[in-house]
Scaffold this active site. Structure first.
Site, PDB file in Angstrom:
ATOM      1  CB  VAL A 192      -1.006  -0.045   1.183  1.00  0.00           C
ATOM      2  CG1 VAL A 192      -0.359   0.110   2.523  1.00  0.00           C
ATOM      3  CG2 VAL A 192      -2.103   0.980   0.991  1.00  0.00           C
ATOM      4  CG  ASP A 193       5.092   2.976   1.931  1.00  0.00           C
ATOM      5  OD1 ASP A 193       4.736   4.146   1.707  1.00  0.00           O
ATOM      6  OD2 ASP A 193       6.173   2.688   2.490  1.00  0.00           O
TER       7      ASP A 193
HETATM    8  P1  ADP Z   1       2.586  -3.930   5.896  1.00  0.00           P
HETATM    9  O1  ADP Z   1       4.048  -3.816   5.573  1.00  0.00           O
HETATM   10  O2  ADP Z   1       2.135  -2.976   6.974  1.00  0.00           O
HETATM   11  O3  ADP Z   1       2.170  -5.344   6.137  1.00  0.00           O
HETATM   12  P2  ADP Z   1       1.464  -3.964   3.199  1.00  0.00           P
HETATM   13  O4  ADP Z   1       1.333  -2.816   2.276  1.00  0.00           O
HETATM   14  O5  ADP Z   1       2.356  -5.087   2.776  1.00  0.00           O
HETATM   15  O6  ADP Z   1       1.877  -3.336   4.602  1.00  0.00           O
HETATM   16  O7  ADP Z   1       0.034  -4.573   3.502  1.00  0.00           O
HETATM   17  C1  ADP Z   1      -0.932  -3.976   4.333  1.00  0.00           C
HETATM   18  C2  ADP Z   1      -2.307  -4.215   3.760  1.00  0.00           C
HETATM   19  O8  ADP Z   1      -2.544  -3.333   2.682  1.00  0.00           O
HETATM   20  C3  ADP Z   1      -2.501  -5.634   3.200  1.00  0.00           C
HETATM   21  O9  ADP Z   1      -3.741  -6.129   3.697  1.00  0.00           O
HETATM   22  C4  ADP Z   1      -2.580  -5.415   1.691  1.00  0.00           C
HETATM   23  O10 ADP Z   1      -3.454  -6.355   1.073  1.00  0.00           O
HETATM   24  C5  ADP Z   1      -3.176  -4.021   1.630  1.00  0.00           C
HETATM   25  N1  ADP Z   1      -2.954  -3.256   0.394  1.00  0.00           N
HETATM   26  C6  ADP Z   1      -1.994  -3.365  -0.539  1.00  0.00           C
HETATM   27  N2  ADP Z   1      -2.163  -2.439  -1.510  1.00  0.00           N
HETATM   28  C7  ADP Z   1      -3.267  -1.705  -1.163  1.00  0.00           C
HETATM   29  C8  ADP Z   1      -3.982  -0.604  -1.733  1.00  0.00           C
HETATM   30  N3  ADP Z   1      -3.589  -0.041  -2.874  1.00  0.00           N
HETATM   31  N4  ADP Z   1      -5.075  -0.127  -1.081  1.00  0.00           N
HETATM   32  C9  ADP Z   1      -5.485  -0.676   0.088  1.00  0.00           C
HETATM   33  N5  ADP Z   1      -4.866  -1.710   0.682  1.00  0.00           N
HETATM   34  C10 ADP Z   1      -3.776  -2.220   0.060  1.00  0.00           C
END
Ligand code: ADP
Length: 169
Positions: free
Chosen positions: A33-34
Protein backbone atom coordinates in the site's frame (compact mmCIF):
# COMPACT_ATOMS: atom_id res chain seq x y z
CA UNK A 1 -21.62 1.67 14.73
CA UNK A 2 -22.64 3.60 11.60
CA UNK A 3 -19.55 5.80 11.59
CA UNK A 4 -17.44 2.73 10.72
CA UNK A 5 -17.47 1.57 7.09
CA UNK A 6 -15.83 -1.24 5.17
CA UNK A 7 -14.93 -0.85 1.51
CA UNK A 8 -13.06 -3.33 -0.61
CA UNK A 9 -11.02 -0.88 -2.61
CA UNK A 10 -7.66 0.59 -3.50
CA UNK A 11 -7.22 3.18 -0.76
CA UNK A 12 -5.51 5.62 -3.14
CA UNK A 13 -8.86 6.32 -4.85
CA UNK A 14 -10.72 7.36 -1.71
CA UNK A 15 -11.91 10.94 -1.44
CA UNK A 16 -11.70 11.30 2.33
CA UNK A 17 -9.99 13.98 4.40
CA UNK A 18 -7.07 11.65 5.14
CA UNK A 19 -5.89 8.22 4.10
CA UNK A 20 -3.50 6.32 6.33
CA UNK A 21 -0.35 4.81 4.88
CA UNK A 22 1.10 1.59 6.31
CA UNK A 23 4.62 2.94 5.93
CA UNK A 24 8.01 1.66 7.02
CA UNK A 25 10.29 3.44 9.46
CA UNK A 26 12.19 5.30 6.75
CA UNK A 27 8.99 6.92 5.40
CA UNK A 28 10.70 6.81 2.03
CA UNK A 29 8.27 4.48 0.28
CA UNK A 30 8.20 0.73 -0.14
CA UNK A 31 5.98 -2.02 -1.49
CA UNK A 32 2.31 -2.82 -0.95
CA UNK A 33 0.00 0.00 0.00
CA UNK A 34 2.97 2.31 0.68
CA UNK A 35 4.20 1.92 -2.91
CA UNK A 36 0.69 2.42 -4.28
CA UNK A 37 0.24 5.65 -2.28
CA UNK A 38 3.58 7.09 -3.38
CA UNK A 39 2.93 6.18 -7.03
CA UNK A 40 -0.50 7.78 -7.00
CA UNK A 41 0.57 10.87 -5.03
CA UNK A 42 3.59 11.63 -7.22
CA UNK A 43 7.13 12.76 -6.29
CA UNK A 44 6.03 15.65 -4.08
CA UNK A 45 5.06 13.19 -1.37
CA UNK A 46 8.52 11.63 -1.25
CA UNK A 47 10.09 15.08 -1.09
CA UNK A 48 7.97 16.00 1.93
CA UNK A 49 8.61 12.63 3.58
CA UNK A 50 12.39 13.05 3.24
CA UNK A 51 12.22 16.01 5.62
CA UNK A 52 10.40 14.01 8.34
CA UNK A 53 13.39 11.92 9.48
CA UNK A 54 11.48 8.67 9.57
CA UNK A 55 8.93 7.43 12.08
CA UNK A 56 9.11 4.91 14.93
CA UNK A 57 6.91 1.84 15.05
CA UNK A 58 3.50 2.69 16.49
CA UNK A 59 3.87 6.41 15.81
CA UNK A 60 2.40 8.56 13.04
CA UNK A 61 3.26 11.63 10.95
CA UNK A 62 1.13 13.70 8.57
CA UNK A 63 1.81 15.13 5.10
CA UNK A 64 -0.04 16.61 2.16
CA UNK A 65 -1.64 14.25 -0.34
CA UNK A 66 -0.39 15.80 -3.63
CA UNK A 67 -2.13 14.11 -6.58
CA UNK A 68 -4.32 11.90 -4.40
CA UNK A 69 -8.02 12.76 -4.04
CA UNK A 70 -7.69 12.92 -0.25
CA UNK A 71 -6.46 16.06 1.52
CA UNK A 72 -3.79 14.51 3.73
CA UNK A 73 -1.80 11.33 4.22
CA UNK A 74 -1.14 10.04 7.73
CA UNK A 75 1.91 7.78 7.69
CA UNK A 76 2.09 5.23 10.45
CA UNK A 77 4.43 2.31 11.01
CA UNK A 78 2.88 -0.96 12.09
CA UNK A 79 4.95 -3.67 13.79
CA UNK A 80 6.53 -6.57 11.96
CA UNK A 81 4.96 -9.78 13.35
CA UNK A 82 7.68 -11.66 15.11
CA UNK A 83 5.82 -14.40 16.96
CA UNK A 84 3.67 -12.17 19.16
CA UNK A 85 5.92 -11.69 22.19
CA UNK A 86 7.51 -8.49 21.04
CA UNK A 87 4.73 -6.02 21.86
CA UNK A 88 3.26 -6.49 18.38
CA UNK A 89 -0.36 -6.15 19.58
CA UNK A 90 0.35 -3.04 21.63
CA UNK A 91 2.31 -1.44 18.80
CA UNK A 92 -0.44 -2.12 16.28
CA UNK A 93 -2.97 -0.53 18.65
CA UNK A 94 -0.63 2.46 19.00
CA UNK A 95 -0.43 2.84 15.21
CA UNK A 96 -4.23 3.18 15.03
CA UNK A 97 -4.49 5.39 18.14
CA UNK A 98 -1.73 7.76 17.12
CA UNK A 99 -3.09 8.08 13.58
CA UNK A 100 -6.52 8.97 14.94
CA UNK A 101 -5.05 11.41 17.43
CA UNK A 102 -3.16 13.16 14.65
CA UNK A 103 -6.32 13.29 12.54
CA UNK A 104 -8.21 14.91 15.39
CA UNK A 105 -5.47 17.50 15.88
CA UNK A 106 -5.64 18.35 12.18
CA UNK A 107 -9.46 18.69 12.14
CA UNK A 108 -9.84 15.66 9.92
CA UNK A 109 -13.40 14.32 9.93
CA UNK A 110 -13.21 11.41 7.50
CA UNK A 111 -10.33 8.95 7.46
CA UNK A 112 -9.54 5.63 5.78
CA UNK A 113 -7.20 2.91 7.05
CA UNK A 114 -5.59 0.03 5.18
CA UNK A 115 -5.13 -3.24 7.09
CA UNK A 116 -1.87 -2.16 8.71
CA UNK A 117 0.83 -4.84 9.16
CA UNK A 118 -1.22 -7.62 7.54
CA UNK A 119 0.75 -7.70 4.28
CA UNK A 120 4.53 -8.05 4.14
CA UNK A 121 4.75 -7.46 7.92
CA UNK A 122 2.87 -10.73 8.50
CA UNK A 123 0.55 -9.83 11.38
CA UNK A 124 -2.23 -12.46 11.66
CA UNK A 125 -5.21 -10.92 9.92
CA UNK A 126 -8.00 -11.68 12.36
CA UNK A 127 -5.97 -10.60 15.36
CA UNK A 128 -5.08 -7.37 13.54
CA UNK A 129 -8.72 -6.73 12.60
CA UNK A 130 -9.88 -7.14 16.21
CA UNK A 131 -7.29 -4.63 17.38
CA UNK A 132 -8.11 -2.18 14.57
CA UNK A 133 -11.86 -2.31 15.21
CA UNK A 134 -11.44 -2.04 18.98
CA UNK A 135 -9.17 1.01 18.74
CA UNK A 136 -11.34 2.77 16.19
CA UNK A 137 -14.53 2.12 18.12
CA UNK A 138 -13.17 3.36 21.42
CA UNK A 139 -11.77 6.47 19.76
CA UNK A 140 -15.03 7.26 17.98
CA UNK A 141 -16.97 6.88 21.20
CA UNK A 142 -14.80 9.57 22.77
CA UNK A 143 -14.57 11.84 19.73
CA UNK A 144 -17.77 12.73 17.89
CA UNK A 145 -15.73 15.21 15.79
CA UNK A 146 -14.58 12.28 13.64
CA UNK A 147 -17.51 11.60 11.30
CA UNK A 148 -16.38 8.38 9.66
CA UNK A 149 -13.63 5.80 9.57
CA UNK A 150 -13.41 3.54 6.53
CA UNK A 151 -11.53 0.26 6.60
CA UNK A 152 -10.20 0.01 3.06
CA UNK A 153 -9.74 -3.73 2.70
CA UNK A 154 -7.90 -5.03 -0.32
CA UNK A 155 -8.01 -8.80 -0.13
CA UNK A 156 -11.00 -11.14 0.17
CA UNK A 157 -9.75 -12.68 3.42
CA UNK A 158 -9.66 -9.33 5.22
CA UNK A 159 -13.02 -8.38 3.72
CA UNK A 160 -14.65 -11.48 5.19
CA UNK A 161 -12.97 -10.99 8.58
CA UNK A 162 -14.08 -7.35 8.83
CA UNK A 163 -17.63 -8.10 7.68
CA UNK A 164 -17.94 -10.83 10.27
CA UNK A 165 -16.45 -8.82 13.14
CA UNK A 166 -18.38 -5.66 12.36
CA UNK A 167 -21.81 -7.31 12.36
CA UNK A 168 -21.05 -8.40 15.91
CA UNK A 169 -20.55 -4.79 17.01
P1 ADP B 1 2.59 -3.93 5.90
O1 ADP B 1 4.05 -3.82 5.57
O2 ADP B 1 2.13 -2.98 6.97
O3 ADP B 1 2.17 -5.34 6.14
P2 ADP B 1 1.46 -3.96 3.20
O4 ADP B 1 1.33 -2.82 2.28
O5 ADP B 1 2.36 -5.09 2.78
O6 ADP B 1 1.88 -3.34 4.60
O7 ADP B 1 0.03 -4.57 3.50
C1 ADP B 1 -0.93 -3.98 4.33
C2 ADP B 1 -2.31 -4.22 3.76
O8 ADP B 1 -2.54 -3.33 2.68
C3 ADP B 1 -2.50 -5.63 3.20
O9 ADP B 1 -3.74 -6.13 3.70
C4 ADP B 1 -2.58 -5.41 1.69
O10 ADP B 1 -3.45 -6.35 1.07
C5 ADP B 1 -3.18 -4.02 1.63
N1 ADP B 1 -2.95 -3.26 0.39
C6 ADP B 1 -1.99 -3.37 -0.54
N2 ADP B 1 -2.16 -2.44 -1.51
C7 ADP B 1 -3.27 -1.71 -1.16
C8 ADP B 1 -3.98 -0.60 -1.73
N3 ADP B 1 -3.59 -0.04 -2.87
N4 ADP B 1 -5.08 -0.13 -1.08
C9 ADP B 1 -5.49 -0.68 0.09
N5 ADP B 1 -4.87 -1.71 0.68
C10 ADP B 1 -3.78 -2.22 0.06
Amino acid sequence: MDRIKIEQTDITGLKVDAIVNAANKSLLGGGGVDGAIHRAAGPGLLEECKALNGCNTGEAKITGAYKLPSQKVIHTVGPVWNGGNNKEEELLADAYKNSLQLALKDNIETIAFPNISTGVYGFPKEKAARIAIHEVQSFLEKHPEIKSVTFAVFDEENLNIYKELLVLC
